[in-house]
Design a protein around this motif. Structure first.
Motif: not given
Length: 189
Positions: A40-45, A68-70
């Motif tokens: 889930d990109p929002d969780v990762a963000l 960089t990861n963000r």
């Protein structure tokens, strides 16, 4: 799954491990889930942002890695402007980070900044002069800018390395072309 991850992240931050240990856990989770198509990109963000705001990252390589990861997540979400901002910040912390250069090059190309993309890819080739992938992407940037001669030179160079990838070729190639960037055909060199 997202609640469990958020709870785990909060527990890591509350327990007081080093920022590097927290980031390693976040990165493992995000990479594993992304590979399975379940991230889930929002969780990762949120995880990246929480880590960046936690005050646990020292300036330098750790801060660069988190930014960089963000940025990579922003790219996956299609927000190239934010990806470029995070890559710019990452490169201020660690100017020679290939992942940040690669991400920024892709974001710049996606936003039409082909000169910026070509510049980033040229810098990347200083770190990885035998990477056909970067030559192919720089060829895209040159082609988008209308520089078909340089685009074709980069494509041909990438194809050559794909046919002859062995390390035994590298020293001779370095002597022939310098740092791994093909000569500019327009300059006759």
């Amino acid at each position: 799954m997202n609640d469990r991850f958020n709870a785990t992240l909060r527990a890591f931050l509350a327990a007081g491990p080093s920022a590097e240990a927290v980031w390693e856990q976040v990165a493992r989770w995000a990479e594993g889930k992304a590979a399975e198509g379940q991230a889930d990109p929002d969780v990762a963000l949120g995880a990246c942002t929480a880590l960046l705001q936690s005050g646990r990252l020292a300036p330098g390589r750790a801060m660069c890695a988190a930014l960089t990861n963000r940025a990579i997540i922003w790219r996956r979400k299609g927000d190239n402007a934010r990806a470029i901002e995070d890559c710019d910040s990452a490169l201020r912390h660690w100017p020679a980070e290939p992942s940040a250069l690669q991400c920024r090059a892709g974001a710049r190309l996606a936003t039409g900044n082909v000169a910026g993309a070509a510049s980033d890819l040229t810098q990347l080739l200083k770190f990885a002069p035998f990477a056909p992938f970067f030559f192919r992407h720089r060829a895209e940037a040159f082609a988008a800018a209308g520089d078909h001669v340089r685009a074709e030179a980069d494509r041909a160079f990438a194809e050559r390395f794909e046919r002859e990838p062995g390390p035994e070729e590298w020293p001779a190639t370095v002597r022939i072309i310098g740092v791994g960037v093909p000569p500019d055909p327009a300059s006759g060199g």
